[in-house]
Design an enzyme around this catalytic site. Structure first.
Site, PDB file in Angstrom:
ATOM      1  N   LEU A   1       0.847  -1.210   0.008  1.00 45.00           N
ATOM      2  CA  LEU A   1       0.074   0.115  -0.155  1.00 45.00           C
ATOM      3  C   LEU A   1       0.938   1.310  -0.279  1.00 45.00           C
ATOM      4  CD1 LEU A   1      -2.533  -1.201   2.707  1.00 45.00           C
ATOM      5  CD2 LEU A   1      -3.136  -0.639   0.204  1.00 45.00           C
TER       6      LEU A   1
ATOM      7  N   LYS B   1      -2.903   7.607  10.184  1.00 37.45           N
ATOM      8  CA  LYS B   1      -2.777   8.744   9.462  1.00 37.45           C
ATOM      9  C   LYS B   1      -2.864   8.426   7.946  1.00 37.45           C
ATOM     10  CE  LYS B   1       0.338  12.395   7.570  1.00 37.45           C
ATOM     11  NZ  LYS B   1       1.454  13.303   7.802  1.00 37.45           N
TER      12      LYS B   1
ATOM     13  N   ASP C   1       0.860  13.443  -0.018  1.00 35.39           N
ATOM     14  CA  ASP C   1       1.144  14.758   0.723  1.00 35.39           C
ATOM     15  C   ASP C   1       1.977  15.852   0.160  1.00 35.39           C
ATOM     16  OD1 ASP C   1       1.532  16.951   2.652  1.00 35.39           O
ATOM     17  OD2 ASP C   1       2.497  15.841   4.108  1.00 35.39           O
TER      18      ASP C   1
ATOM     19  N   SER D   1       1.189  25.185   1.445  1.00 38.11           N
ATOM     20  CA  SER D   1       2.551  25.368   1.959  1.00 38.11           C
ATOM     21  C   SER D   1       3.456  24.234   1.393  1.00 38.11           C
ATOM     22  CB  SER D   1       2.651  25.056   3.635  1.00 38.11           C
ATOM     23  OG  SER D   1       1.640  25.982   4.291  1.00 38.11           O
TER      24      SER D   1
ATOM     25  N   LYS E   1       5.419  21.577  -0.561  1.00 38.80           N
ATOM     26  CA  LYS E   1       6.677  20.998  -0.498  1.00 38.80           C
ATOM     27  C   LYS E   1       7.707  21.365  -1.599  1.00 38.80           C
ATOM     28  CE  LYS E   1       5.497  16.975   2.536  1.00 38.80           C
ATOM     29  NZ  LYS E   1       6.236  17.366   3.875  1.00 38.80           N
TER      30      LYS E   1
ATOM     31  N   ARG F   1       3.737   9.606  -1.338  1.00 41.74           N
ATOM     32  CA  ARG F   1       2.944   8.574  -1.548  1.00 41.74           C
ATOM     33  C   ARG F   1       2.759   7.667  -0.439  1.00 41.74           C
ATOM     34  NH1 ARG F   1       7.418   6.778  -4.062  1.00 41.74           N
ATOM     35  NH2 ARG F   1       7.794   4.712  -3.922  1.00 41.74           N
TER      36      ARG F   1
ATOM     37  N   ASP G   1       2.734   8.570   2.768  1.00 41.46           N
ATOM     38  CA  ASP G   1       2.301   9.326   3.905  1.00 41.46           C
ATOM     39  C   ASP G   1       0.924   8.877   4.464  1.00 41.46           C
ATOM     40  OD1 ASP G   1       2.956  11.304   5.727  1.00 41.46           O
ATOM     41  OD2 ASP G   1       1.843  13.018   4.785  1.00 41.46           O
TER      42      ASP G   1
ATOM     43  N   GLU H   1      -0.458  18.656   8.211  1.00 40.23           N
ATOM     44  CA  GLU H   1      -1.729  18.041   7.947  1.00 40.23           C
ATOM     45  C   GLU H   1      -2.182  16.972   8.713  1.00 40.23           C
ATOM     46  OE1 GLU H   1       0.712  17.555   6.164  1.00 40.23           O
ATOM     47  OE2 GLU H   1       0.222  15.114   5.912  1.00 40.23           O
TER      48      GLU H   1
ATOM     49  N   ARG I   1      -1.531  15.981  11.711  1.00 38.57           N
ATOM     50  CA  ARG I   1      -2.092  16.243  13.134  1.00 38.57           C
ATOM     51  C   ARG I   1      -3.581  16.668  12.980  1.00 38.57           C
ATOM     52  NH1 ARG I   1       2.754  20.170  14.455  1.00 38.57           N
ATOM     53  NH2 ARG I   1       3.746  19.144  12.816  1.00 38.57           N
TER      54      ARG I   1
HETATM   55  N1  BES Z   1       4.073  13.673   6.171  1.00 36.56           N
HETATM   56  C1  BES Z   1       4.997  14.872   6.400  1.00 36.56           C
HETATM   57  C2  BES Z   1       6.183  14.268   7.517  1.00 36.56           C
HETATM   58  C3  BES Z   1       7.013  13.480   6.684  1.00 36.56           C
HETATM   59  C4  BES Z   1       8.361  13.819   6.350  1.00 36.56           C
HETATM   60  C5  BES Z   1       7.080  12.165   6.867  1.00 36.56           C
HETATM   61  C6  BES Z   1       9.148  13.090   5.736  1.00 36.56           C
HETATM   62  C7  BES Z   1       7.864  11.253   6.177  1.00 36.56           C
HETATM   63  C8  BES Z   1       9.007  11.788   5.662  1.00 36.56           C
HETATM   64  C9  BES Z   1       4.430  15.777   7.400  1.00 36.56           C
HETATM   65  O1  BES Z   1       3.055  15.904   6.877  1.00 36.56           O
HETATM   66  C10 BES Z   1       5.016  17.185   7.232  1.00 36.56           C
HETATM   67  O2  BES Z   1       5.325  17.506   6.209  1.00 36.56           O
HETATM   68  N2  BES Z   1       5.226  17.690   8.369  1.00 36.56           N
HETATM   69  C11 BES Z   1       6.039  18.795   8.513  1.00 36.56           C
HETATM   70  C12 BES Z   1       5.686  19.771   9.879  1.00 36.56           C
HETATM   71  C13 BES Z   1       6.124  20.982   9.911  1.00 36.56           C
HETATM   72  C14 BES Z   1       5.423  21.619   8.548  1.00 36.56           C
HETATM   73  C15 BES Z   1       5.813  21.624  11.218  1.00 36.56           C
HETATM   74  C16 BES Z   1       7.541  18.631   8.551  1.00 36.56           C
HETATM   75  O3  BES Z   1       7.786  17.761   9.107  1.00 36.56           O
HETATM   76  O4  BES Z   1       8.346  19.238   7.932  1.00 36.56           O
HETATM   77 ZN    ZN Z   2       2.032  14.486   5.952  1.00 40.15          ZN
HETATM   78 ZN    ZN Z   3       2.584  17.522   5.575  1.00 37.82          ZN
END
Ligand code: BES
Ligand code: ZN
Ligand code: ZN
Length: 508
Positions: free
Chosen positions: A194, A271, A276, A281, A283, A292, A294, A355, A357
């Site tokens: 998955l 989650k 994502d 905001s 990435k 994929r 996430d 997102e 959380r």
């Molecule tokens: N899905 C990401 C976290 C993540 C990053 C998982 C790398 C696996 C590998 C999450 O949604 C995220 O983007 N978190 C941000 C939070 C920040 C904006 C406070 C992060 O970790 O940068």
């Molecule tokens: Zn995420």
């Molecule tokens: Zn994120």
């Protein structure tokens, strides 16, 4: 060749090499283990010793003359030793007395078996051997896990696929352990599938359909629609799904395994962001494809429920997975927007990339409605978790020493480790400081202690005394750290979750 000529009686040798092509493709292989001996030489496992005896000690003779003694993780291949097994892989298991290792916080003996058996099975796969018998190595469950985890690869979308290998236990020792190991590994492999599959294939709807297909009669599946999510007033979850064309799904699995069907259930919450992008905001594009996976929390949680049902664990489990994409669009949530969660708390969304959380906030509030004995949520929540522990262990934030002990005990057995992280008020203060709302979805000092502020945020949606949040961002993928998992999405910590659930049945 010379070596073989010396050892094999000529007649056998000739017959083997005159075998037809079709027969060759159906040949059987054998994977045997050997322990390291103090000083020189090997100590054969029971199965390897039995095999050695059946060929008048030729295996030990060959091991002696074919090179230095086999160290942990090393292997050697022999051909034509036995009529039934044209290929024999001998794998190094390390020291026979390896067991629980306090410094490493895992059972090294089990972990060595997984790694060695995986190496042997992959050698067979490379040789296109389709049927392989495996030495239980004194712990058939670990051997089966090594075999099934080691052979897994996601090549569904490639024209050229790896050889399909079927494995079985060599001899009759501990068939139950072997069968159990296969089920544990298949659970983790389902999560890997998955997670690895592309996000245009595994949409929220497709994810729910795949899980529904895998589920046994003992599990009830509810695929909750957007209308249901709205009725539930899950404003935080909806705010994440808003930027995507794909409809959100709230997946709910009920497994009733306890003899007393009224026994309070274990709630597992995962989650389920099937992609994502970060939303508004956004990435950076480098490595964005990894997002994929996430939905790794949802994948490991749902795979654990499937596995618990397959094992018929005498425990009640409810699995919850808020599934959606996090995408930017004209409808997407914007930084600074305020949303209202199911429990009535208001959240200022200062970063749409935080997102996970948000979707978990609503799923956690909903989880409380089932009068659970414990809630465990699993999420690829923060990049900061990867910075803190890398892929060595899943970070566990919990308000319960009991829950911590259960999780940690389970992880020692599976080798898929956990490590406790803090839930100090120090972090809570950083997420409850918001200009417009009750909470802010990023910590005041954004980068510092990012995994801890995310956990503190989740705690704002928990009232139960036994709750644990597992941040699996660091263990999401494997390069070569875990030797029995190929490169790719790891499916960790599915086996630890299953072992933990199995442990609860013994704890009343
Ligand atoms: N899905 C990401 C976290 C993540 C990053 C998982 C790398 C696996 C590998 C999450 O949604 C995220 O983007 N978190 C941000 C939070 C920040 C904006 C406070 C992060 O970790 O940068
Ligand atoms: Zn995420
Ligand atoms: Zn994120």
């Amino acid at each position: 060749m010379l070596l073989l000529r010396r050892i094999l009686p000529g007649r056998n040798y000739c017959r083997r090499f005159s075998t037809s092509q079709s027969h060759l493709s159906d040949r059987k292989g054998l994977v045997l283990g050997v322990f390291e001996k103090d000083g020189e030489g090997h100590h054969l496992t029971e199965a390897a010793a039995g095999f050695d005896q059946s060929i008048s000690g030729k295996l030990s003779e060959l091991l002696k003359i074919s090179g230095p003694s086999l160290k942990k993780g090393k292997s050697r291949l022999f051909y034509g030793l036995h009529e039934d097994f044209p290929c024999v892989a001998v794998v190094g298991l390390g020291k026979a007395e390896s067991g629980f290792c306090g410094a490493e916080n895992l059972d090294a003996g089990k972990e060595n078996i997984r790694a060695a058996v995986s190496t042997g099975c992959r050698l067979m796969q490379d040789l296109e051997v389709k049927r392989v018998e495996v030495d239980g190595c004194g712990d058939a469950q670990s051997a089966a896990e090594g075999a099934a985890l080691g052979l897994f690869s996601y090549d569904q979308l490639k024209s050229k696929k790896k050889t399909q290998v079927t494995t079985r236990l060599h001899g009759s020792a501990d068939a139950t352990g072997w069968a159990k190991g296969l089920v544990y590994a298949q659970g983790q492999n389902l999560a890997r599938l998955l997670m690895e599959a592309p996000a245009n294939h595994v949409t929220p709807t497709a994810f729910a359909d795949i899980i529904e297909e895998k589920i046994s009669a003992k599990v009830t599946v509810h695929k909750r629609s957007k209308a249901w999510i709205e009725e539930q007033q899950m404003g935080a979850f909806l705010s994440v799904s808003r930027g995507s064309e794909e409809p959100p799904v709230f997946l709910e699995l009920h497994y009733r395994g306890a003899p007393d069907s009224a026994q309070p259930p274990l709630l597992l919450v995962g989650k389920g962001i099937t992609f994502d992008s970060g939303g508004i905001s956004l990435k950076p594009s480098q490595s964005m494809d990894a997002m994929r996976a996430d939905m790794g929390g949802a994948a490991t949680v749902c795979a654990s429920v499937v596995t618990a049902a397959a094992l018929q664990l005498p425990v009640n489990i409810i699995g919850l997975a808020p599934l959606c994409e996090n995408m930017p669009s004209g409808k997407a949530t914007k930084p600074g927007d305020v949303v209202i969660a199911k429990n009535g708390k208001t959240i200022q969304v200062d970063n749409t990339d935080a997102e996970g959380r948000l979707v978990l906030a609503d799923a956690l509030s909903y989880a409380h409605t089932f009068n659970p004995r414990a809630i465990v949520n699993v999420a690829t929540l923060t990049g900061a978790m990867d910075v803190a522990l890398g892929s060595a262990a899943t970070g566990v934030f919990t308000n319960s020493d009991w829950l911590w002990e259960q999780l940690q005990k389970a992880s020692v057995v599976t080798g898929d480790r956990v490590w406790r992280m803090p839930l100090f008020q120090h972090y809570t203060r950083q997420v409850t400081d918001s200009q417009l709302a009750d909470l802010n979805n990023i910590g005041k000092y954004s980068r510092s202690g990012g995994a801890c502020t995310a956990a503190a945020f989740l705690r704002e949606f928990v009232t139960l005394p036994h709750w644990a949040h597992l941040d699996i961002a660091g263990v999401m993928s494997n390069k070569d750290e875990v030797p029995y998992l190929r490169k790719g999405m790891s499916g960790r910590p599915t086996r630890t979750l299953v072992e933990f659930a199995a442990g609860l049945t013994q704890n009343g």
